[in-house]
Scaffold this motif. Structure first.
Motif, PDB file in Angstrom:
ATOM      1  N   LYS A 139       0.831  -1.210   0.000  1.00 23.07           N
ATOM      2  CA  LYS A 139       0.000   0.000   0.000  1.00 23.07           C
ATOM      3  C   LYS A 139       0.866   1.262   0.000  1.00 23.07           C
ATOM      4  O   LYS A 139       0.563   2.225  -0.706  1.00 23.07           O
ATOM      5  CB  LYS A 139      -0.939   0.006   1.199  1.00 23.07           C
ATOM      6  CG  LYS A 139      -1.860   1.204   1.217  1.00 23.07           C
ATOM      7  CD  LYS A 139      -2.822   1.179   2.378  1.00 23.07           C
ATOM      8  CE  LYS A 139      -3.718   2.402   2.304  1.00 23.07           C
ATOM      9  NZ  LYS A 139      -4.658   2.466   3.412  1.00 23.07           N
ATOM     10  N   LYS A 140       1.951   1.261   0.758  1.00 20.88           N
ATOM     11  CA  LYS A 140       2.844   2.425   0.817  1.00 20.88           C
ATOM     12  C   LYS A 140       3.480   2.677  -0.549  1.00 20.88           C
ATOM     13  O   LYS A 140       3.547   3.824  -1.008  1.00 20.88           O
ATOM     14  CB  LYS A 140       3.932   2.197   1.876  1.00 20.88           C
ATOM     15  CG  LYS A 140       4.971   3.287   1.959  1.00 20.88           C
ATOM     16  CD  LYS A 140       4.438   4.574   2.513  1.00 20.88           C
ATOM     17  CE  LYS A 140       5.573   5.557   2.725  1.00 20.88           C
ATOM     18  NZ  LYS A 140       5.121   6.821   3.232  1.00 20.88           N
ATOM     19  N   LEU A 141       3.915   1.612  -1.234  1.00 24.09           N
ATOM     20  CA  LEU A 141       4.501   1.782  -2.564  1.00 24.09           C
ATOM     21  C   LEU A 141       3.444   2.263  -3.555  1.00 24.09           C
ATOM     22  O   LEU A 141       3.732   3.119  -4.392  1.00 24.09           O
ATOM     23  CB  LEU A 141       5.166   0.496  -3.049  1.00 24.09           C
ATOM     24  CG  LEU A 141       5.898   0.576  -4.389  1.00 24.09           C
ATOM     25  CD1 LEU A 141       6.882   1.736  -4.454  1.00 24.09           C
ATOM     26  CD2 LEU A 141       6.601  -0.745  -4.686  1.00 24.09           C
ATOM     27  N   ARG A 142       2.223   1.762  -3.456  1.00 29.49           N
ATOM     28  CA  ARG A 142       1.133   2.259  -4.316  1.00 29.49           C
ATOM     29  C   ARG A 142       0.921   3.749  -4.098  1.00 29.49           C
ATOM     30  O   ARG A 142       0.719   4.508  -5.046  1.00 29.49           O
ATOM     31  CB  ARG A 142      -0.168   1.501  -4.039  1.00 29.49           C
ATOM     32  CG  ARG A 142      -0.205   0.106  -4.596  1.00 29.49           C
ATOM     33  CD  ARG A 142      -1.605  -0.502  -4.597  1.00 29.49           C
ATOM     34  NE  ARG A 142      -2.431  -0.221  -3.436  1.00 29.49           N
ATOM     35  CZ  ARG A 142      -2.601  -1.039  -2.394  1.00 29.49           C
ATOM     36  NH1 ARG A 142      -1.995  -2.206  -2.363  1.00 29.49           N
ATOM     37  NH2 ARG A 142      -3.382  -0.692  -1.392  1.00 29.49           N
ATOM     38  N   ASN A 143       0.960   4.189  -2.829  1.00 27.10           N
ATOM     39  CA  ASN A 143       0.789   5.608  -2.511  1.00 27.10           C
ATOM     40  C   ASN A 143       1.923   6.466  -3.071  1.00 27.10           C
ATOM     41  O   ASN A 143       1.696   7.569  -3.563  1.00 27.10           O
ATOM     42  CB  ASN A 143       0.673   5.815  -1.001  1.00 27.10           C
ATOM     43  CG  ASN A 143      -0.614   5.261  -0.432  1.00 27.10           C
ATOM     44  OD1 ASN A 143      -1.581   5.003  -1.158  1.00 27.10           O
ATOM     45  ND2 ASN A 143      -0.643   5.047   0.870  1.00 27.10           N
ATOM     46  N   ILE A 144       3.143   5.955  -3.002  1.00 24.23           N
ATOM     47  CA  ILE A 144       4.294   6.680  -3.559  1.00 24.23           C
ATOM     48  C   ILE A 144       4.127   6.819  -5.074  1.00 24.23           C
ATOM     49  O   ILE A 144       4.352   7.891  -5.644  1.00 24.23           O
ATOM     50  CB  ILE A 144       5.622   5.963  -3.220  1.00 24.23           C
ATOM     51  CG1 ILE A 144       5.890   6.006  -1.717  1.00 24.23           C
ATOM     52  CG2 ILE A 144       6.789   6.583  -3.995  1.00 24.23           C
ATOM     53  CD1 ILE A 144       7.022   5.094  -1.261  1.00 24.23           C
ATOM     54  N   ILE A 145       3.705   5.740  -5.727  1.00 25.35           N
ATOM     55  CA  ILE A 145       3.488   5.778  -7.182  1.00 25.35           C
ATOM     56  C   ILE A 145       2.368   6.758  -7.526  1.00 25.35           C
ATOM     57  O   ILE A 145       2.503   7.569  -8.448  1.00 25.35           O
ATOM     58  CB  ILE A 145       3.188   4.363  -7.728  1.00 25.35           C
ATOM     59  CG1 ILE A 145       4.433   3.476  -7.603  1.00 25.35           C
ATOM     60  CG2 ILE A 145       2.713   4.441  -9.180  1.00 25.35           C
ATOM     61  CD1 ILE A 145       4.163   2.005  -7.847  1.00 25.35           C
ATOM     62  N   ALA A 146       1.265   6.717  -6.777  1.00 26.21           N
ATOM     63  CA  ALA A 146       0.130   7.617  -7.041  1.00 26.21           C
ATOM     64  C   ALA A 146       0.541   9.076  -6.894  1.00 26.21           C
ATOM     65  O   ALA A 146       0.167   9.919  -7.721  1.00 26.21           O
ATOM     66  CB  ALA A 146      -1.031   7.285  -6.106  1.00 26.21           C
ATOM     67  N   LEU A 147       1.319   9.387  -5.869  1.00 32.51           N
ATOM     68  CA  LEU A 147       1.807  10.755  -5.678  1.00 32.51           C
ATOM     69  C   LEU A 147       2.693  11.174  -6.845  1.00 32.51           C
ATOM     70  O   LEU A 147       2.572  12.281  -7.369  1.00 32.51           O
ATOM     71  CB  LEU A 147       2.571  10.870  -4.352  1.00 32.51           C
ATOM     72  CG  LEU A 147       3.173  12.235  -4.047  1.00 32.51           C
ATOM     73  CD1 LEU A 147       2.083  13.300  -3.939  1.00 32.51           C
ATOM     74  CD2 LEU A 147       3.996  12.167  -2.758  1.00 32.51           C
ATOM     75  N   SER A 148       3.560  10.278  -7.285  1.00 33.53           N
ATOM     76  CA  SER A 148       4.444  10.576  -8.413  1.00 33.53           C
ATOM     77  C   SER A 148       3.644  10.812  -9.690  1.00 33.53           C
ATOM     78  O   SER A 148       3.976  11.699 -10.477  1.00 33.53           O
ATOM     79  CB  SER A 148       5.423   9.421  -8.636  1.00 33.53           C
ATOM     80  OG  SER A 148       6.213   9.232  -7.494  1.00 33.53           O
TER      81      SER A 148
END
Length: 153
Positions: free
Chosen positions: A72-81
């Protein structure tokens, strides 16, 4: 692997593991220190102007041994990017420290993300006069057939 593919996979996995080409793993306490857009504008050796746009992930491990990146944290980082940088659905290149910064492609084997070997290549073989080289297996087969009893003579 494209950005859309990793996002789909991250919806289904419980852990984020990266396996190196030699079969070893990036330590579990790694951090994703960068997710970015990399644009390369260049001229190949044949004079053709080229432009490549890709997604870049940088993995880093430190002395933070309790750190575990969750899907979930990596998904959030990707979404922010994607929001901030306007990332497109590009191929992902992964940077990870070896003797120097190594660059890998990315694949998934059903359990782990797999860092794949990338190679350089001439993009203008016709302009350079480079002839197609035989694949390593073809060369090995030729060598083995020309041994005593190999049947090539």
């Amino acid at each position: 692997m494209k950005l859309s593919e990793i996002k789909t996979i991250l919806e289904t996995v419980e852990t984020v593991n990266f396996r190196l080409p030699d079969g070893s793993y990036v330590p579990e306490h790694f951090h994703v220190t960068e997710v970015g857009v990399v644009t390369r504008n260049f001229i190949d050796c044949g004079g053709t102007v080229r432009k490549e746009i890709g997604a870049n992930f940088q993995l880093w491990d430190a002395n933070d041994f309790e750190h575990r990146l969750k899907p979930k944290k990596l998904r959030n980082i990707i979404a922010l990017s994607e929001r901030v940088l306007g990332m497109e659905d590009s191929e992902i290149e992964v940077e990870y420290q070896g003797v120097t910064i190594n660059k890998y492609g990315l694949d998934f084997d059903g359990k782990d993300f797999v860092l794949t070997v990338k190679n350089t290549a001439c993009l203008a073989e016709d302009a350079c006069g480079i002839t197609e080289t035989k694949k390593e297996t073809e060369v090995k087969n030729e060598q083995s057939c020309c041994t005593p009893g190999g049947g090539c003579c």
